[in-house]
Design an enzyme around this catalytic site. Structure first.
Site, PDB file in Angstrom:
ATOM      1  N   LYS A   1      53.065  46.599   9.660  1.00  0.00           N
ATOM      2  CA  LYS A   1      52.673  47.885  10.209  1.00  0.00           C
ATOM      3  C   LYS A   1      51.305  48.304   9.674  1.00  0.00           C
ATOM      4  CE  LYS A   1      55.193  51.495  10.385  1.00  0.00           C
ATOM      5  NZ  LYS A   1      54.736  51.914  11.724  1.00  0.00           N
TER       6      LYS A   1
ATOM      7  N   LYS B   1      51.592  49.107  19.636  1.00  0.00           N
ATOM      8  CA  LYS B   1      50.587  49.368  18.601  1.00  0.00           C
ATOM      9  C   LYS B   1      49.974  48.035  18.175  1.00  0.00           C
ATOM     10  CE  LYS B   1      49.991  52.450  14.645  1.00  0.00           C
ATOM     11  NZ  LYS B   1      50.671  53.268  13.615  1.00  0.00           N
TER      12      LYS B   1
ATOM     13  N   ASP C   1      49.547  58.894  27.141  1.00  0.00           N
ATOM     14  CA  ASP C   1      50.803  58.159  27.055  1.00  0.00           C
ATOM     15  C   ASP C   1      51.486  58.142  28.425  1.00  0.00           C
ATOM     16  OD1 ASP C   1      53.921  58.370  26.687  1.00  0.00           O
ATOM     17  OD2 ASP C   1      53.188  57.388  24.866  1.00  0.00           O
TER      18      ASP C   1
ATOM     19  N   ALA D   1      58.935  70.352  24.743  1.00  0.00           N
ATOM     20  CA  ALA D   1      60.117  70.744  25.512  1.00  0.00           C
ATOM     21  C   ALA D   1      60.671  69.615  26.369  1.00  0.00           C
ATOM     22  CB  ALA D   1      59.798  71.956  26.384  1.00  0.00           C
ATOM     23  N   THR D   2      59.856  68.644  26.730  1.00  0.00           N
ATOM     24  CA  THR D   2      60.317  67.554  27.594  1.00  0.00           C
ATOM     25  C   THR D   2      60.748  66.321  26.813  1.00  0.00           C
ATOM     26  OG1 THR D   2      58.033  66.772  27.862  1.00  0.00           O
ATOM     27  CG2 THR D   2      58.863  68.313  29.512  1.00  0.00           C
TER      28      THR D   2
ATOM     29  N   LEU E   1      50.125  56.304  19.684  1.00  0.00           N
ATOM     30  CA  LEU E   1      48.926  56.280  20.516  1.00  0.00           C
ATOM     31  C   LEU E   1      47.759  56.980  19.830  1.00  0.00           C
ATOM     32  CD1 LEU E   1      47.983  55.210  23.223  1.00  0.00           C
ATOM     33  CD2 LEU E   1      48.515  57.430  24.233  1.00  0.00           C
TER      34      LEU E   1
ATOM     35  N   HIS F   1      60.428  55.186  14.060  1.00  0.00           N
ATOM     36  CA  HIS F   1      59.826  55.323  12.731  1.00  0.00           C
ATOM     37  C   HIS F   1      60.615  56.306  11.870  1.00  0.00           C
ATOM     38  CE1 HIS F   1      56.810  55.644   9.589  1.00  0.00           C
ATOM     39  NE2 HIS F   1      56.783  56.953   9.764  1.00  0.00           N
TER      40      HIS F   1
ATOM     41  N   LYS G   1      44.099  58.837   9.262  1.00  0.00           N
ATOM     42  CA  LYS G   1      44.387  57.400   9.303  1.00  0.00           C
ATOM     43  C   LYS G   1      44.478  56.914  10.741  1.00  0.00           C
ATOM     44  CE  LYS G   1      47.978  57.108   6.458  1.00  0.00           C
ATOM     45  NZ  LYS G   1      48.942  56.504   5.504  1.00  0.00           N
TER      46      LYS G   1
END
Length: 381
Positions: free
Chosen positions: A159, A83, A49, A179-180, A115, A273, A150
């Site tokens: 979707k 997506k 990502d 943490a980020t 992703l 989502h 899935k």
């Protein structure tokens, strides 16, 4: 020629076996978990990502370089808007230009739930199926999206309309990656934990009431966070494992995933989502309360938890027509019955097949009123 039909029977089962492994410090030079599956010195096609690459890209590259592993690091933007069939095809082209062995050089995906879904579909499609490893980096992926089998992409304004069931070799969970995350993306995953707590785990709900706000403040890096995350993961896997291919269409984990589909598709630029799921959850709770399924005291606790955790909700996005269309679509998806999971008290779930448009129409203004009242300042005493 005999008039008796000739029949050859083919019966086979594909075994599904994978581990979900908590591995803190996954990109630490001393950790070898990423090469524990497949040929250790083989090539790796690694999809990362873009936001993860910004924080950890150098460490990921250095990790493979230190082991002398030829790795193609393919950086892809995350998010629901990516997506798509175009992103899926782009990854397939990049993979085809970096040939890997069919069985012992697994694809690795490092990113959020969107992703991991897309890359799992790449793995299912390429050469009719190649192995892959998932490394979820968002809380949504960590407790929900990356845990099952899935895979898929959005198509034709729906979707996950194209996809498959494709088990990974393993799911590697590194809690330090959380943490980020920006707060909004942490809360996106918290919504899925709330979902699970309401319909199957009262103790988890109570833990969220007690420790949830502190866990968010600690970015899920403290001891209480570990207990909540482990309970959520264990609960999700308990629900998924007996029904990986969804042969049974009454699924507790579909709570919050009936009315939300249309909202999420229509407002992809404004709703994550989990935020769409939470709106669905609260609408469902009001319907369940009005039917006498959910005690008023339990409904009040659910709304109080949302307020306590300061989860932002925009009731202006609610659209009864769109949400009803989502229910009709889910009814097709569930073989002609609504099969809507509904809370019957904290930690318990029933399935309804007779929700009416009138119930939905009544629930939406009631939800807006509850949301607005929860944001009004307390009167001075």
């Amino acid at each position: 020629m005999s008039g008796v039909p000739t029949r050859w029977q083919v019966r086979a089962q594909r075994p599904i076996a994978y581990d979900v492994i908590k591995t803190p410090g996954l990109f630490d030079p001393a950790c070898d978990a990423l090469l524990a599956h497949g040929r250790p010195q083989g090539r790796r096609f690694v999809v990362v990502d873009a936001e993860v690459a910004r924080h950890h890209g150098a460490a990921i590259r250095a990790w493979f370089d230190a082991r002398g592993v030829q790795a193609r690091i393919q950086v892809v933007p995350g998010g629901e808007e990516n997506k798509t069939i175009e992103v899926w095809q782009g990854l397939l082209r990049a993979l085809d230009a970096f040939p890997i062995h069919r069985r012992d050089e697994p694809i690795i995906v490092i990113g959020g739930g969107v992703l991991t879904d897309v890359v799992a579909f790449v793995a299912a499609s390429y050469r009719r199926g190649v192995p892959h490893l998932k490394v979820p980096t968002t809380l949504m992926g960590y407790v929900d999206a990356a845990l099952g089998i899935k895979a898929g992409i959005n198509f034709n304004a729906h979707k996950n309309r194209l996809g498959s069931f494709e088990p990974p070799l393993a799911v590697l969970l590194d809690p330090t990656l959380l943490a980020t995350l920006p707060r909004r993306h942490l809360m996106n995953g918290v919504c899925e934990i709330i979902k699970l707590a309401i319909v199957r785990d009262r103790a988890l709900f109570e833990a969220l009431e007690r420790d949830g706000a502190a866990c968010v403040a600690a970015r899920f890096q403290d001891v209480a966070s570990e207990a909540i995350l482990d309970a959520a993961i264990g609960g999700m896997l308990d629900e998924l494992a007996p029904n990986l291919h969804e042969d049974e269409l009454e699924r507790k984990v579909d709570f919050g995933h009936t009315f939300s589909y249309g909202l999420e598709a229509r407002h992809a630029d404004r709703l994550l989502h989990g935020e769409a799921v939470l709106l669905d959850i609260l609408v469902s709770c009001l319907i369940a309360e009005r039917r006498g399924l959910l005690p008023a005291a339990d409904a009040a606790r659910i709304f109080a938890l949302v307020q306590q955790l300061e989860i932002g909700l925009d009731c202006a996005l609610l659209d009864a027509g769109l949400m009803w269309e989502s229910l009709l679509d889910r009814t097709l998806h569930r073989d002609g019955l609504q099969r809507v999971p509904m809370p019957a008290g904290l930690g318990r779930c029933v399935f309804l097949n007779d929700i009416t448009r009138a119930e939905l129409d009544a629930a939406l203004p009631a939800l807006c009123a509850r949301i607005q009242s929860s944001h009004e300042p307390a009167l001075e005493r």
